[in-house]
Design a protein around this motif. Sequence first.
Motif, PDB file in Angstrom:
ATOM      1  N   ILE A  14     -12.097  -6.145 -13.206  1.00  0.00           N
ATOM      2  CA  ILE A  14     -12.225  -6.772 -11.593  1.00  0.00           C
ATOM      3  C   ILE A  14     -10.395  -6.556 -11.311  1.00  0.00           C
ATOM      4  CG2 ILE A  14     -13.378  -8.257 -10.676  1.00  0.00           C
ATOM      5  CD1 ILE A  14     -15.059  -6.101 -11.505  1.00  0.00           C
ATOM      6  N   ALA A  15      -9.838  -7.962 -12.144  1.00  0.00           N
ATOM      7  CA  ALA A  15      -8.646  -7.628 -11.631  1.00  0.00           C
ATOM      8  C   ALA A  15      -8.217  -6.578 -11.430  1.00  0.00           C
ATOM      9  CB  ALA A  15      -7.683  -8.670 -13.033  1.00  0.00           C
ATOM     10  N   ALA A  16      -8.104  -5.562 -12.045  1.00  0.00           N
ATOM     11  CA  ALA A  16      -7.681  -3.935 -12.064  1.00  0.00           C
ATOM     12  C   ALA A  16      -8.091  -3.442 -10.897  1.00  0.00           C
ATOM     13  CB  ALA A  16      -8.096  -3.537 -13.379  1.00  0.00           C
ATOM     14  N   CYS A  17      -9.656  -3.302 -10.337  1.00  0.00           N
ATOM     15  CA  CYS A  17      -9.899  -3.117  -9.421  1.00  0.00           C
ATOM     16  C   CYS A  17      -8.703  -4.029  -8.110  1.00  0.00           C
ATOM     17  CB  CYS A  17     -11.662  -3.599  -9.388  1.00  0.00           C
ATOM     18  SG  CYS A  17     -12.034  -2.742 -10.106  1.00  0.00           S
ATOM     19  N   ALA A  18      -8.907  -5.274  -8.059  1.00  0.00           N
ATOM     20  CA  ALA A  18      -8.533  -6.264  -6.795  1.00  0.00           C
ATOM     21  C   ALA A  18      -6.607  -6.083  -6.597  1.00  0.00           C
ATOM     22  CB  ALA A  18      -8.821  -7.332  -6.983  1.00  0.00           C
ATOM     23  N   VAL A  19      -6.104  -5.215  -8.124  1.00  0.00           N
ATOM     24  CA  VAL A  19      -5.029  -5.275  -7.738  1.00  0.00           C
ATOM     25  C   VAL A  19      -4.548  -3.442  -6.647  1.00  0.00           C
ATOM     26  CG1 VAL A  19      -2.541  -3.871  -8.779  1.00  0.00           C
ATOM     27  CG2 VAL A  19      -4.346  -6.433  -9.891  1.00  0.00           C
ATOM     28  N   GLY A  20      -5.668  -3.035  -7.705  1.00  0.00           N
ATOM     29  CA  GLY A  20      -5.320  -1.368  -6.578  1.00  0.00           C
ATOM     30  C   GLY A  20      -6.020  -1.202  -5.746  1.00  0.00           C
ATOM     31  N   LEU A  21      -7.294  -2.418  -5.354  1.00  0.00           N
ATOM     32  CA  LEU A  21      -7.664  -2.697  -3.742  1.00  0.00           C
ATOM     33  C   LEU A  21      -6.329  -3.047  -3.108  1.00  0.00           C
ATOM     34  CD1 LEU A  21      -9.655  -1.991  -1.738  1.00  0.00           C
ATOM     35  CD2 LEU A  21     -10.488  -4.591  -2.464  1.00  0.00           C
ATOM     36  N   ALA A  22      -5.517  -3.348  -3.270  1.00  0.00           N
ATOM     37  CA  ALA A  22      -4.716  -4.930  -2.842  1.00  0.00           C
ATOM     38  C   ALA A  22      -3.302  -4.007  -2.588  1.00  0.00           C
ATOM     39  CB  ALA A  22      -4.176  -5.943  -3.263  1.00  0.00           C
ATOM     40  N   GLN A  23      -2.951  -3.484  -2.955  1.00  0.00           N
ATOM     41  CA  GLN A  23      -2.103  -1.943  -2.989  1.00  0.00           C
ATOM     42  C   GLN A  23      -2.506  -0.823  -2.064  1.00  0.00           C
ATOM     43  OE1 GLN A  23       1.143  -2.041  -5.969  1.00  0.00           O
ATOM     44  NE2 GLN A  23       1.278  -0.694  -3.780  1.00  0.00           N
ATOM     45  N   ALA A  24      -3.786  -0.793  -2.284  1.00  0.00           N
ATOM     46  CA  ALA A  24      -4.174  -0.053  -0.876  1.00  0.00           C
ATOM     47  C   ALA A  24      -4.142   0.323   0.778  1.00  0.00           C
ATOM     48  CB  ALA A  24      -6.039   0.933  -1.011  1.00  0.00           C
ATOM     49  N   ALA A  25      -4.491  -1.512   0.238  1.00  0.00           N
ATOM     50  CA  ALA A  25      -4.763  -2.297   2.004  1.00  0.00           C
ATOM     51  C   ALA A  25      -2.572  -2.962   2.185  1.00  0.00           C
ATOM     52  CB  ALA A  25      -4.722  -3.839   1.488  1.00  0.00           C
ATOM     53  N   LEU A  26      -2.094  -2.450   1.929  1.00  0.00           N
ATOM     54  CA  LEU A  26      -0.468  -2.983   1.331  1.00  0.00           C
ATOM     55  C   LEU A  26       0.133  -1.538   1.838  1.00  0.00           C
ATOM     56  CD1 LEU A  26       2.709  -4.023   1.540  1.00  0.00           C
ATOM     57  CD2 LEU A  26       2.770  -3.392  -0.961  1.00  0.00           C
ATOM     58  N   ASP A  27      -0.678  -0.391   1.368  1.00  0.00           N
ATOM     59  CA  ASP A  27       0.585   1.009   2.059  1.00  0.00           C
ATOM     60  C   ASP A  27      -0.616   1.488   2.973  1.00  0.00           C
ATOM     61  OD1 ASP A  27       1.547   1.000  -0.787  1.00  0.00           O
ATOM     62  OD2 ASP A  27      -0.758   2.042  -1.686  1.00  0.00           O
ATOM     63  N   GLN A  28      -1.523   0.998   3.459  1.00  0.00           N
ATOM     64  CA  GLN A  28      -1.883   0.971   5.022  1.00  0.00           C
ATOM     65  C   GLN A  28      -0.837   0.341   5.716  1.00  0.00           C
ATOM     66  OE1 GLN A  28      -4.082   3.389   6.213  1.00  0.00           O
ATOM     67  NE2 GLN A  28      -4.585   4.616   4.306  1.00  0.00           N
ATOM     68  N   ALA A  29      -1.184  -0.878   5.387  1.00  0.00           N
ATOM     69  CA  ALA A  29      -0.389  -1.691   6.300  1.00  0.00           C
ATOM     70  C   ALA A  29       1.088  -1.128   6.596  1.00  0.00           C
ATOM     71  CB  ALA A  29      -0.391  -2.899   6.157  1.00  0.00           C
ATOM     72  N   ALA A  30       1.925  -0.899   6.029  1.00  0.00           N
ATOM     73  CA  ALA A  30       3.255  -0.569   5.471  1.00  0.00           C
ATOM     74  C   ALA A  30       3.209   0.664   6.288  1.00  0.00           C
ATOM     75  CB  ALA A  30       3.882  -0.406   4.115  1.00  0.00           C
ATOM     76  N   ALA A  31       2.570   1.965   6.237  1.00  0.00           N
ATOM     77  CA  ALA A  31       2.175   3.211   6.863  1.00  0.00           C
ATOM     78  C   ALA A  31       2.586   3.043   8.288  1.00  0.00           C
ATOM     79  CB  ALA A  31       2.111   3.991   6.473  1.00  0.00           C
ATOM     80  N   TYR A  32       1.530   1.920   9.352  1.00  0.00           N
ATOM     81  CA  TYR A  32       1.065   1.384  10.252  1.00  0.00           C
ATOM     82  C   TYR A  32       2.355   0.975  10.685  1.00  0.00           C
ATOM     83  CZ  TYR A  32      -1.305   0.302  13.942  1.00  0.00           C
ATOM     84  OH  TYR A  32      -1.559  -0.194  15.316  1.00  0.00           O
ATOM     85  N   ALA A  33       3.042  -0.330   9.650  1.00  0.00           N
ATOM     86  CA  ALA A  33       3.404  -0.186  10.229  1.00  0.00           C
ATOM     87  C   ALA A  33       5.501  -0.074  11.116  1.00  0.00           C
ATOM     88  CB  ALA A  33       3.932  -2.178   9.676  1.00  0.00           C
ATOM     89  N   LYS A  34       5.446   1.163  10.175  1.00  0.00           N
ATOM     90  CA  LYS A  34       6.608   1.848  10.141  1.00  0.00           C
ATOM     91  C   LYS A  34       5.619   2.668  10.963  1.00  0.00           C
ATOM     92  CE  LYS A  34       6.900   3.491   6.172  1.00  0.00           C
ATOM     93  NZ  LYS A  34       7.371   4.776   4.952  1.00  0.00           N
ATOM     94  N   GLU A  35       4.896   2.899  11.479  1.00  0.00           N
ATOM     95  CA  GLU A  35       4.656   3.849  13.248  1.00  0.00           C
ATOM     96  C   GLU A  35       4.374   3.658  14.459  1.00  0.00           C
ATOM     97  OE1 GLU A  35       5.178   7.445  12.460  1.00  0.00           O
ATOM     98  OE2 GLU A  35       5.813   7.550  10.687  1.00  0.00           O
ATOM     99  N   ARG A  36       4.465   2.232  13.966  1.00  0.00           N
ATOM    100  CA  ARG A  36       3.365   1.634  15.736  1.00  0.00           C
ATOM    101  C   ARG A  36       4.708   1.024  16.053  1.00  0.00           C
ATOM    102  NH1 ARG A  36       0.071   1.110  19.711  1.00  0.00           N
ATOM    103  NH2 ARG A  36      -0.458  -1.524  20.072  1.00  0.00           N
ATOM    104  N   THR A  37       4.900   1.384  17.549  1.00  0.00           N
ATOM    105  CA  THR A  37       6.358   0.991  18.411  1.00  0.00           C
ATOM    106  C   THR A  37       5.511  -0.213  19.124  1.00  0.00           C
ATOM    107  OG1 THR A  37       6.197   2.802  19.478  1.00  0.00           O
ATOM    108  CG2 THR A  37       7.920   2.680  17.762  1.00  0.00           C
ATOM    109  N   GLN A  38       6.937  -1.304  18.892  1.00  0.00           N
ATOM    110  CA  GLN A  38       6.363  -1.828  20.404  1.00  0.00           C
ATOM    111  C   GLN A  38       8.010  -2.585  20.416  1.00  0.00           C
ATOM    112  OE1 GLN A  38       2.626  -3.707  21.867  1.00  0.00           O
ATOM    113  NE2 GLN A  38       2.977  -1.808  21.108  1.00  0.00           N
ATOM    114  N   PHE A  39       7.888  -2.829  21.692  1.00  0.00           N
ATOM    115  CA  PHE A  39       9.092  -3.381  22.615  1.00  0.00           C
ATOM    116  C   PHE A  39      10.557  -2.115  22.335  1.00  0.00           C
ATOM    117  CE2 PHE A  39       6.172  -6.800  21.965  1.00  0.00           C
ATOM    118  CZ  PHE A  39       6.909  -7.182  23.445  1.00  0.00           C
ATOM    119  N   GLY A  40      10.167  -1.354  22.172  1.00  0.00           N
ATOM    120  CA  GLY A  40      11.015  -0.217  21.804  1.00  0.00           C
ATOM    121  C   GLY A  40      11.168  -0.278  20.247  1.00  0.00           C
ATOM    122  N   LYS A  41      10.549  -0.321  19.068  1.00  0.00           N
ATOM    123  CA  LYS A  41      10.662  -0.430  17.726  1.00  0.00           C
ATOM    124  C   LYS A  41       9.894  -0.673  16.863  1.00  0.00           C
ATOM    125  CE  LYS A  41      12.738  -5.346  17.468  1.00  0.00           C
ATOM    126  NZ  LYS A  41      13.781  -6.093  17.462  1.00  0.00           N
TER     127      LYS A  41
END
Length: 380
Positions: free
Chosen positions: A246-273
């Motif tokens: 279950i710890a491994a499941c949690a690490v994988g799920l958290a990694q997927a969430a981080l990957d999605q968040a980081a990708a979105y944060a690079k693409e989403r712009t506000q105030f010109g950046k």
Amino acid sequence: MTVERILPSDEAYELLGLTREIAEGELVPRAAPYEERGEFPRDVLRTIGRAGLLGLPYPEADGGGGQPYEVYLQVLETLATSWVAIAEAVSVHTLSCFPVAAYGTERQRKSLPDMLGGDLLGAYCLSEPQGGSDAASLTTRAVRDTDEYVVTGTKAWITHGGHADFYNIFCRTGGPGAAGISCLLADATTPGLLPQPPERTMGLRSSAPAQIVLDGARVPVDRLVGEEGGGFRIAMQALDAGRLGIAACAVGLAQAALDQAAAYAKERTQFGKPIAAFQGVGFMLADMATQIAAARALMLAAARLKDAGRPYSAEAAKAKLFATDTAMKVTTDAVQVLGGSGYVSDYPVERYFREAKVLQIVEGTNQIQRLVIARSLTRD
């Protein structure tokens, strides 16, 4: 995001590569629609089994993969990054094979190749409607009747309930307490073994648990696993290893969430950046990445103790506790990074958030993990 790994063999690197191929080709396209429909992914698990991923930590002589636990857990983590319900199913099936693999008779062990190859899917029946954490107080009873046990009671929250081919049933054959508990191996076709409709769950809807009613189910005496009265020891040993899963499941799920968040944060712009350029978002991502790395390290440290044959129960509890709490926090933060987009099902972080919660509950709640850890610190 690519995770840098140090694995113990070339075979392990190849195995992780195969797992990534299966995850990207078979899991990613199916995860969202199966979860939306609440459809159990039996066909996907057969594919996983044919690839040799359902018996990795068991000896090759028994039909397993002969891999150390530190490799097996990283396979689970990789699967969870694409679809956590599949990783959880693999973890539960691996847990379900343990009683026969460790304590089974020669006749019982003849089924191991089919179990470990995935032709037979397993379920682990320990919890009950009125007893989860206090497993030693279970009330399901098995009464000896010549060459059979007659089993009566109800098991609850059973992953693969209604889909499994075999069930490990922990039941009372003796007096009160842990010493009165035994383990029986029952086929799905056992008369009186009655799976109930699946629960309506917040997350992991494709693998929703179900109650198993045992209405005078008759299990042959030769399906007793280990000794009468030895069931509680079997259950606790299995759970130590299962908590790492279950710890491994949690690490994988958290990694997927981080990957999605980081990708979105690079693409989403506000105030010109990009919003990733703002310290409030960037620091949140940095904390997420650090917590995941720490959870992974704790999980692998416990796995290496297990592989070395050393005590690891408290370390497994620490890994399960920290990794699942991390998954809950990281998925919560991922929703926040995506803002309104994180609250709708168009993006997977909404599903990740719902899935993370159950990982803090299964294989012993995180309150129980704290109890295990505290006792290890104060035991003479």
